[in-house]
Design a protein around this motif. Structure first.
Motif, PDB file in Angstrom:
ATOM      1  N   LEU A 152      13.101 -46.624   4.595  1.00 31.88           N
ATOM      2  CA  LEU A 152      13.345 -45.252   6.177  1.00 31.88           C
ATOM      3  C   LEU A 152      12.030 -44.550   6.178  1.00 31.88           C
ATOM      4  CD1 LEU A 152      16.733 -44.330   5.120  1.00 31.88           C
ATOM      5  CD2 LEU A 152      16.026 -46.143   6.902  1.00 31.88           C
ATOM      6  N   GLN A 153      12.112 -44.830   7.693  1.00 30.76           N
ATOM      7  CA  GLN A 153      11.059 -43.909   7.802  1.00 30.76           C
ATOM      8  C   GLN A 153      11.228 -42.411   9.166  1.00 30.76           C
ATOM      9  OE1 GLN A 153       6.547 -44.922   8.670  1.00 30.76           O
ATOM     10  NE2 GLN A 153       7.330 -44.085  10.576  1.00 30.76           N
ATOM     11  N   LEU A 154      11.176 -41.462   9.120  1.00 35.61           N
ATOM     12  CA  LEU A 154      11.920 -40.655  10.163  1.00 35.61           C
ATOM     13  C   LEU A 154      10.510 -40.190  10.869  1.00 35.61           C
ATOM     14  CD1 LEU A 154      14.049 -38.421  11.716  1.00 35.61           C
ATOM     15  CD2 LEU A 154      13.822 -37.025   9.118  1.00 35.61           C
ATOM     16  N   ASN A 155      10.494 -39.893  12.339  1.00 38.98           N
ATOM     17  CA  ASN A 155       9.241 -39.424  12.572  1.00 38.98           C
ATOM     18  C   ASN A 155       9.953 -38.524  13.667  1.00 38.98           C
ATOM     19  OD1 ASN A 155       8.052 -41.978  11.919  1.00 38.98           O
ATOM     20  ND2 ASN A 155       6.812 -40.611  12.590  1.00 38.98           N
ATOM     21  N   VAL A 156       9.973 -36.880  14.063  1.00 38.18           N
ATOM     22  CA  VAL A 156      10.435 -36.113  14.996  1.00 38.18           C
ATOM     23  C   VAL A 156       8.733 -35.947  16.037  1.00 38.18           C
ATOM     24  CG1 VAL A 156      11.000 -33.581  14.934  1.00 38.18           C
ATOM     25  CG2 VAL A 156      11.776 -34.621  13.050  1.00 38.18           C
ATOM     26  N   GLN A 157       8.650 -36.015  16.930  1.00 37.91           N
ATOM     27  CA  GLN A 157       7.481 -35.982  17.781  1.00 37.91           C
ATOM     28  C   GLN A 157       7.656 -34.663  18.493  1.00 37.91           C
ATOM     29  OE1 GLN A 157       6.044 -37.793  17.211  1.00 37.91           O
ATOM     30  NE2 GLN A 157       6.525 -39.927  17.796  1.00 37.91           N
ATOM     31  N   ASN A 158       6.680 -33.998  18.692  1.00 38.48           N
ATOM     32  CA  ASN A 158       6.992 -32.387  19.309  1.00 38.48           C
ATOM     33  C   ASN A 158       7.870 -31.557  18.489  1.00 38.48           C
ATOM     34  OD1 ASN A 158       6.836 -30.202  21.096  1.00 38.48           O
ATOM     35  ND2 ASN A 158       7.580 -31.127  23.220  1.00 38.48           N
ATOM     36  N   LEU A 159       7.804 -31.094  17.952  1.00 35.10           N
ATOM     37  CA  LEU A 159       8.279 -30.823  16.483  1.00 35.10           C
ATOM     38  C   LEU A 159       8.955 -29.822  16.384  1.00 35.10           C
ATOM     39  CD1 LEU A 159       9.834 -30.918  13.565  1.00 35.10           C
ATOM     40  CD2 LEU A 159       7.561 -29.014  12.527  1.00 35.10           C
ATOM     41  N   THR A 160       8.125 -28.171  17.897  1.00 39.04           N
ATOM     42  CA  THR A 160       8.498 -27.157  18.183  1.00 39.04           C
ATOM     43  C   THR A 160       9.420 -27.136  19.406  1.00 39.04           C
ATOM     44  OG1 THR A 160       6.583 -26.516  19.072  1.00 39.04           O
ATOM     45  CG2 THR A 160       7.358 -26.566  16.648  1.00 39.04           C
ATOM     46  N   ASP A 161       9.143 -28.260  20.008  1.00 44.24           N
ATOM     47  CA  ASP A 161      10.187 -28.518  21.789  1.00 44.24           C
ATOM     48  C   ASP A 161       8.871 -27.512  22.334  1.00 44.24           C
ATOM     49  OD1 ASP A 161      11.686 -30.280  23.313  1.00 44.24           O
ATOM     50  OD2 ASP A 161      12.513 -27.688  23.097  1.00 44.24           O
TER      51      ASP A 161
ATOM     52  N   ARG B 258      11.350 -33.064  22.845  1.00 41.54           N
ATOM     53  CA  ARG B 258      11.601 -33.132  21.081  1.00 41.54           C
ATOM     54  C   ARG B 258      12.358 -33.848  21.102  1.00 41.54           C
ATOM     55  NH1 ARG B 258      12.595 -28.110  18.258  1.00 41.54           N
ATOM     56  NH2 ARG B 258      14.274 -27.861  19.286  1.00 41.54           N
ATOM     57  N   SER B 259      11.643 -35.283  19.997  1.00 41.39           N
ATOM     58  CA  SER B 259      12.831 -35.827  19.652  1.00 41.39           C
ATOM     59  C   SER B 259      12.312 -36.574  18.308  1.00 41.39           C
ATOM     60  CB  SER B 259      12.263 -37.473  21.007  1.00 41.39           C
ATOM     61  OG  SER B 259      10.869 -37.567  20.239  1.00 41.39           O
ATOM     62  N   ALA B 260      13.379 -37.735  17.594  1.00 40.35           N
ATOM     63  CA  ALA B 260      13.501 -37.549  16.608  1.00 40.35           C
ATOM     64  C   ALA B 260      14.226 -39.424  16.566  1.00 40.35           C
ATOM     65  CB  ALA B 260      14.774 -36.983  15.565  1.00 40.35           C
ATOM     66  N   ILE B 261      13.171 -39.832  15.544  1.00 38.82           N
ATOM     67  CA  ILE B 261      13.474 -41.663  15.681  1.00 38.82           C
ATOM     68  C   ILE B 261      13.491 -41.857  14.397  1.00 38.82           C
ATOM     69  CG2 ILE B 261      12.188 -44.246  15.893  1.00 38.82           C
ATOM     70  CD1 ILE B 261      10.652 -41.991  18.365  1.00 38.82           C
ATOM     71  N   LEU B 262      14.457 -42.542  14.153  1.00 41.01           N
ATOM     72  CA  LEU B 262      14.615 -42.827  11.918  1.00 41.01           C
ATOM     73  C   LEU B 262      14.462 -44.470  12.407  1.00 41.01           C
ATOM     74  CD1 LEU B 262      15.182 -42.503   9.414  1.00 41.01           C
ATOM     75  CD2 LEU B 262      18.085 -43.137   9.940  1.00 41.01           C
ATOM     76  N   ALA B 263      13.539 -45.449  11.430  1.00 38.67           N
ATOM     77  CA  ALA B 263      13.116 -46.436  11.357  1.00 38.67           C
ATOM     78  C   ALA B 263      13.623 -47.018  10.293  1.00 38.67           C
ATOM     79  CB  ALA B 263      11.389 -46.518  11.673  1.00 38.67           C
ATOM     80  N   LEU B 264      14.278 -48.569  10.149  1.00 39.06           N
ATOM     81  CA  LEU B 264      14.645 -49.334   9.202  1.00 39.06           C
ATOM     82  C   LEU B 264      13.205 -50.437   9.258  1.00 39.06           C
ATOM     83  CD1 LEU B 264      16.200 -49.839   6.570  1.00 39.06           C
ATOM     84  CD2 LEU B 264      17.657 -51.142   8.226  1.00 39.06           C
ATOM     85  N   ASN B 265      12.978 -50.182   7.894  1.00 45.16           N
ATOM     86  CA  ASN B 265      10.973 -51.428   8.415  1.00 45.16           C
ATOM     87  C   ASN B 265      11.434 -52.471   7.065  1.00 45.16           C
ATOM     88  OD1 ASN B 265       9.839 -49.948  10.399  1.00 45.16           O
ATOM     89  ND2 ASN B 265       9.755 -47.897   8.493  1.00 45.16           N
ATOM     90  N   VAL B 266      11.517 -53.714   7.217  1.00 44.73           N
ATOM     91  CA  VAL B 266      11.967 -54.785   6.352  1.00 44.73           C
ATOM     92  C   VAL B 266      10.968 -55.066   6.329  1.00 44.73           C
ATOM     93  CG1 VAL B 266      13.399 -56.277   5.507  1.00 44.73           C
ATOM     94  CG2 VAL B 266      14.101 -54.168   6.533  1.00 44.73           C
ATOM     95  N   LYS B 267      10.627 -55.648   4.661  1.00 44.15           N
ATOM     96  CA  LYS B 267       9.279 -56.486   4.239  1.00 44.15           C
ATOM     97  C   LYS B 267       9.897 -57.688   2.932  1.00 44.15           C
ATOM     98  CE  LYS B 267       5.491 -58.100   2.269  1.00 44.15           C
ATOM     99  NZ  LYS B 267       5.778 -57.804   0.928  1.00 44.15           N
ATOM    100  N   TYR B 268       9.388 -59.200   3.485  1.00 45.63           N
ATOM    101  CA  TYR B 268       9.250 -59.809   2.283  1.00 45.63           C
ATOM    102  C   TYR B 268       8.674 -60.906   2.706  1.00 45.63           C
ATOM    103  CZ  TYR B 268      12.723 -63.048   4.648  1.00 45.63           C
ATOM    104  OH  TYR B 268      13.301 -64.158   5.788  1.00 45.63           O
TER     105      TYR B 268
END
Length: 764
Positions: free
Chosen positions: A726-735, A754-764
């Motif tokens: 799981l990876q969470l990115n917050v862009q322009n944290l202070t708006d 400001r924006s927030a993005i949560l990504a589910l990354n899968v690999k096998y």
């Protein structure tokens, strides 16, 4: 075989992850591993934040021993920072800014490197990528930023540097990866990356992407796109290899109109963007649109003549289109001082095609005790561009083209005038739109021959040299059209006559580069270098923003502008070759820039200089701590900008240009970027970034400008198991409210909030 392909399709779209986190999972033998990822680049093991070689065969030495400033933005950096476009990826590298589009400067990526426009100096896998595009990264392995005059590498252009986008290619091992991401502002993104080993000598790779989002802090703006990129390699592990690849990406956006300047030319403003709500959008949702497409087909054949001598031939056909109607918040009539904005229409319908062939012979040879690493080649190219526009009847009554009086908004003027402070993007505009069908057709052809050699005199001293010859031809044709009365016009608006034109330019030019490298130790270098560039007229094929990129009567007979760069630098591969430190000082001169002469003609008499300092860092400080970033200082000066007419066309009065002594447009004096990650626990990694840019001027007279800013980003990732992260990115944290593009007149582009993005990354 049919059963295998059925399994491939099912597997690819059932799993999702990013390529960068695939490499992280591969580097971790168990989920408990706390060491950040490392990859093997050629023969040197290092961090994913640091690449040791540039991809092009024209670079005949590792980056450490190349006498030139080169930054490689790896897939790991792009993944961790949450970048999805080329613009977002380049934000991680200081000294690169982006110019805005308007009218003759089309909407699309317009990077400036060391103060010079590089829109026509963008390459994909070493071949020029023409057209005004907004590029994605879903199929990119890395982005290479080459700084300094570099026409020896790519031909015309590259006064301040160039960009090379390195595509993903089939691998020798199986790979199933992908990502599903959701975020604020209706953010949705899905990527898939699958590599399938079909036999000992054949592999197939498929990358796919879907992306849709609104823009944080901006009303009504949206971006939607999808892409697919299959590639197939035959002959792996044999002396002869064939790679076939195809790339397709298309988008459907509502483009951003930006914020108007507080216009100083009217004697009342200071030239900065007006102080209004950051959400203000001055466009019209039911009129504005931007649709783009890009297609690239490439066939590459590699043959190993021997273990030290290699032959490569690459053929590519590409086509891109850029189709839009876009609102500009026009400040030229003083509307803002009445609290109003005129919704000025800008439009374009363009298509660019290119056919290129490149044959390269490269390798190593000994002449006595002297070792040569060389590359030679021949390039043939033909580029065709067609540019047209739309006819738009605004139905605006007497205000059309003259501005907006106080209180002139609303239906009475068909919503072409709107409030400066409270615009409504959903106003029911009811004008008419039709194609102009008066295209300008441009064609560029080039035949190029080049040779590069790194001469290793001994373990401490080497000489790097290169030369390139280009035979360049450009044409631009415009058919003549009679005037059309309002009653016969498809939109009810009279159309002016168009005079036929047939313009041509022929230019033959050489470019050079030379550098001396001294290695105090095995893992360090000190260098001095000199390089040139040539920018012929018509270089953008009529569909770019580069100065002189479109042929005109005034410049069609001019020789190319020429630039040269002097550079001294040092590079140190420290901490067991896991961290690359770089420093350089340089001077770039353009001593024959195109300017207006005292007699009113355009001549090659201008003088522009940039003096600068660059610092860079990339790699691992410790097993758990990675750093990528740098600092750039650019002291630009227009020494001689030619003449300015302060009289009339009939009775001109020419005086020295008001841009003399001023700073370049679209270039900050100071900028820095720093992205760092730290594995605080075996499964938990955090990251943060800081990005600073000083004041940027939109024009050469330095009267339109956007203020300095510092932006902060943050990231956190958690390894659920060896296959899922799981990876969470917050862009322009202070708006932060800031502007990321400054156009020469009328408006500046405001950056997302400001924006927030949560990504589910899968690999096998």
């Amino acid at each position: 075989m049919d059963r295998r392909y059925t399994k491939i399709a099912a597997t690819l779209f059932a799993t999702f992850s990013t390529q960068a986190l695939v490499q992280q999972a591969q580097a971790q033998s168990t989920p408990e591993a706390s060491v950040l990822p490392e990859i093997k680049v050629t023969e040197t093991t290092g961090s994913d934040f640091k690449a040791d070689n540039a991809s092009s065969t024209k670079f005949t030495a590792p980056i450490l021993d190349t006498p030139k400033s080169i930054t490689v933005i790896t897939s790991e950096v792009m993944s961790q920072t949450g970048s999805t476009t080329l613009v977002e990826a380049l934000r991680t590298t200081p000294g690169i800014t982006f110019g805005a589009g308007e009218g003759g400067n089309p909407v699309g990526d317009r990077p400036f490197i060391r103060g010079f426009d590089a829109q026509s100096s963008t390459y994909v896998d070493g071949m020029r990528d023409l057209g005004s595009q907004s590029r994605e990264i879903f199929n990119l392995e890395s982005v290479e930023v080459i700084r300094g005059s570099s026409s020896a590498y790519g031909g015309g252009g590259s006064a301040g540097g160039s960009l090379n986008l390195v595509s993903k290619a089939p691998l020798k091992e199986e790979l199933r990866a992908g990502s599903v991401a959701l975020g604020t502002d209706n953010y949705k993104r899905v990527t898939a990356d699958g590599n399938f080993v079909l036999s000992d000598t054949m592999a197939f790779r498929l990358n796919a992407m879907y992306h849709d989002q609104d823009v944080a802090g901006r009303d009504a703006i949206s971006n939607s796109r999808w892409g697919i990129a299959p590639s197939l390699t035959f002959g792996m592990n044999t002396p002869t290899r064939v790679n076939l690849s195809y790339y397709h990406m298309q988008s459907d956006d509502i483009p951003d109109s930006g914020i108007p300047y507080n216009n100083p030319t009217l004697g009342r403003g200071d030239g900065s963007p007006v102080n209004v709500n950051r959400n203000n959008f001055y466009g019209l949702v039911n009129r504005d649109f931007r649709k783009t497409k890009a297609d690239i087909f490439t066939a590459r054949v590699d043959h190993d003549i021997s273990s030290t001598l290699h032959l490569r031939n690459t053929t590519r056909f590409s086509k891109s289109s850029n189709d839009y109607i876009w609102t500009q918040p026009d400040d030229s009539k003083g509307n803002i001082y009445d609290g109003m904005v005129w919704r000025r229409v800008n439009s374009r319908v363009s298509e660019a095609k290119s056919l290129q062939n490149q044959t390269e012979l490269f390798g190593e040879v000994l002449t006595g005790s002297v070792k040569h690493r060389f590359s030679t080649g021949v390039e043939l190219s033909r580029e065709e561009g067609t540019r047209d526009s739309y006819l738009v009847n605004t139905k605006a009554g007497g205000t059309a083209g003259t501005g907006c009086a106080a209180g002139s908004g609303g239906a009475v003027f068909n919503y072409n005038c709107t409030s400066l402070y409270n615009p409504n993007p959903f106003d029911p505009w009811t004008g008419y739109i039709a194609r102009a069908n008066k295209p300008t057709d441009a064609t560029n052809t080039a035949i190029s021959v080049y040779a590069f050699d790194t001469i290793e005199l001994n373990k401490q001293w080497s000489v790097n040299a290169g030369i390139r010859y280009d035979k360049y031809r450009a044409t631009s044709e415009q058919a003549g059209y009679p005037a059309v009365a309002a009653g016969a016009s498809p939109t009810g608006v009279a159309i002016n006559a168009v005079t036929a034109s047939n313009l041509k330019n022929k230019s033959d030019f050489f470019n050079y580069q030379a550098g001396v490298v001294y290695k105090p130790t095995e893992n360090s270098s000190v260098y001095a270098s000199y390089a040139t560039s040539s920018t012929p007229v018509g270089i953008s094929n009529g569909d770019g923003s580069s100065e002189g990129g479109t042929l005109s009567t005034a410049i069609q007979n001019l020789d190319p502008e020429r630039s040269k760069t002097y550079e001294i630098g040092t590079k140190w591969d420290v901490l067991d070759k896991k961290m690359l430190l770089t420093a350089a000082i340089f001077r770039t001169e353009k001593v024959n820039a195109r300017v207006t002469a005292p007699d009113g003609t355009t001549q090659l008499a201008g003088n522009y200089t940039v003096d600068g300092v660059e610092l860079g860092v990339a790699g691992n400080l410790t097993k758990n701590w990675q750093v990528f970033g740098g600092y750039t200082f650019l002291d630009s000066k227009i020494v001689d900008g030619g003449q300015t007419n302060i009289g009339t066309t009939a009775a001109p009065i020419y005086v020295p240009s008001t841009s003399n002594g001023k700073q370049f447009a679209n270039i900050p004096r100071s900028s820095y970027s720093l992205w760092t990650t730290y594995a605080v626990m075996p499964k938990f990694t955090v990251g943060a970034g800081a990005f600073y840019t000083s004041r940027v001027y939109g024009n050469t007279t330095n009267t339109k400008w956007v203020p300095s800013y510092t932006r902060f980003d943050a990231m956190a990732s958690y390894v659920i198991d060896k296959n899922i992260t799981l990876q969470l990115n917050v862009q322009n944290l202070t708006d932060k409210v800031y502007f990321n593009q400054a156009y020469s007149s009328h408006y500046a582009s405001i950056a997302p909030g400001r924006s927030a993005i949560l990504a589910l990354n899968v690999k096998y």
